[in-house]
Design an enzyme around this catalytic site. Structure first.
Site, mmCIF file in Angstrom:
data_model
loop_
_atom_site.group_PDB
_atom_site.id
_atom_site.type_symbol
_atom_site.label_atom_id
_atom_site.label_comp_id
_atom_site.label_asym_id
_atom_site.label_seq_id
_atom_site.Cartn_x
_atom_site.Cartn_y
_atom_site.Cartn_z
ATOM 1 N N ASP A 83 -60.844 -8.736 52.746
ATOM 2 C CA ASP A 83 -59.543 -8.844 53.399
ATOM 3 C C ASP A 83 -58.762 -7.575 53.048
ATOM 4 O O ASP A 83 -58.544 -7.291 51.867
ATOM 5 C CB ASP A 83 -58.811 -10.082 52.874
ATOM 6 C CG ASP A 83 -57.500 -10.349 53.621
ATOM 7 O OD1 ASP A 83 -56.887 -9.388 54.116
ATOM 8 O OD2 ASP A 83 -57.084 -11.519 53.675
ATOM 9 N N ASP A 94 -68.082 -14.991 44.363
ATOM 10 C CA ASP A 94 -67.069 -15.451 45.306
ATOM 11 C C ASP A 94 -66.497 -16.760 44.786
ATOM 12 O O ASP A 94 -67.202 -17.509 44.097
ATOM 13 C CB ASP A 94 -67.671 -15.660 46.707
ATOM 14 C CG ASP A 94 -66.644 -15.525 47.822
ATOM 15 O OD1 ASP A 94 -65.673 -16.305 47.820
ATOM 16 O OD2 ASP A 94 -66.801 -14.642 48.677
ATOM 17 N N LYS A 138 -50.292 -6.054 54.252
ATOM 18 C CA LYS A 138 -48.885 -6.072 53.858
ATOM 19 C C LYS A 138 -48.702 -5.461 52.469
ATOM 20 O O LYS A 138 -49.486 -5.714 51.563
ATOM 21 C CB LYS A 138 -48.351 -7.507 53.880
ATOM 22 C CG LYS A 138 -48.249 -8.105 55.287
ATOM 23 C CD LYS A 138 -47.649 -9.483 55.255
ATOM 24 C CE LYS A 138 -47.532 -10.059 56.653
ATOM 25 N NZ LYS A 138 -46.955 -11.424 56.643
ATOM 26 N N GLU A 182 -72.327 -7.969 44.335
ATOM 27 C CA GLU A 182 -71.590 -8.018 45.596
ATOM 28 C C GLU A 182 -70.349 -8.845 45.333
ATOM 29 O O GLU A 182 -70.436 -10.036 45.038
ATOM 30 C CB GLU A 182 -72.404 -8.623 46.743
ATOM 31 C CG GLU A 182 -71.619 -8.551 48.054
ATOM 32 C CD GLU A 182 -72.218 -9.343 49.216
ATOM 33 O OE1 GLU A 182 -71.642 -9.256 50.320
ATOM 34 O OE2 GLU A 182 -73.224 -10.040 49.018
ATOM 35 N N ASP A 239 -64.632 -3.108 58.392
ATOM 36 C CA ASP A 239 -64.236 -2.844 59.771
ATOM 37 C C ASP A 239 -62.772 -2.397 59.839
ATOM 38 O O ASP A 239 -62.281 -2.068 60.904
ATOM 39 C CB ASP A 239 -64.393 -4.116 60.611
ATOM 40 C CG ASP A 239 -63.398 -5.188 60.177
ATOM 41 O OD1 ASP A 239 -63.438 -5.575 58.990
ATOM 42 O OD2 ASP A 239 -62.574 -5.623 61.005
#
Length: 222
Positions: free
Chosen positions: A124, A75, A128, A50, A160
């Protein structure tokens, strides 16, 4: 999260047997577990990653659902995955570990065809244009995933962000890569895999409360 609480979690991570915190130099200079993760887990079961694991909800949730696979959450924010690492220890899940490092180093952490599947949950979207290089499904990242995935390995994107969903599908089609499954609203449209519906992250619950649709893509890079 207060700085004292963060410090406490960092210190506790140091004591967790399922947390690995190498320096960037150690990863790039020849990571000792690269190609040898079966020695860490002491079995030859499939390895699932993950990437950008956050609190580790998917890493731990998948590990519970699939005890015959090994799960690794990656992470850079150790204070976040502290929660998943602690839960895994408390529940004696031996098929879970976490690595605190940058995701772009994934091909330095794992050997060729060492990974069975990759999960990317609520990254994220880096909307941009100048942030394109940071999107976790851009062409450069896909090439890194290709280096470590088995020939039949899959990448699973749950998000999402309609932008991230559309961007990824467009890129995959442009590169001629195989999309195994795509759903732009997993809780309204039938057909999503059980693990997509049954495991929900902290942020996912917030998005659902706001009525945002959750999307999912399963695809191959080989």
């Amino acid at each position: 999260m207060g700085s004292k609480n963060k410090l406490k979690r960092f210190q506790e991570n140091e004591t967790f047997s399922n947390v690995i915190q190498p320096t960037r130099e150690e990863v790039v200079g020849g990571f000792p577990l690269k190609g040898k993760w079966n020695t860490h887990f002491k079995n030859d079961n499939p390895i699932v990653l993950e990437l950008g694991c956050g609190k580790g909800e998917y890493t731990v949730g998948l590990a519970k659902k699939f005890p015959n696979k090994n799960f690794i959450g990656i992470d850079i924010k150790g204070a976040r995955f502290w929660k998943g690492a602690k839960e895994a220890i408390e529940e004696k899940l031996l098929n879970v570990c976490f690595i605190r490092t940058q995701i772009e180093l994934v091909d330095h952490l794992f050997g060729k065809e060492e990974v069975s599947d990759i999960w990317i949950t609520f990254p994220d979207p880096q909307i941009k244009y100048k942030r394109t290089k940071h999107r976790m499904t851009n062409a450069v990242f896909l090439e890194r995933y290709k280096q470590v995935l088995k020939p039949d390995g899959t990448v699973n994107l749950k998000t999402d962000s309609e932008f991230m969903h559309g961007y990824t599908l467009g890129l995959l089609h442009g590169l001629g890569l195989e999309v195994l499954y795509a759903n732009h609203d997993v809780y309204k449209n039938e057909g999503s895999p059980e693990e997509v519906l049954e495991i929900q992250t902290f942020y996912e619950n917030q998005y659902l409360e706001k009525g945002k649709p959750i999307t999912f893509i399963r695809f191959k890079v080989n």
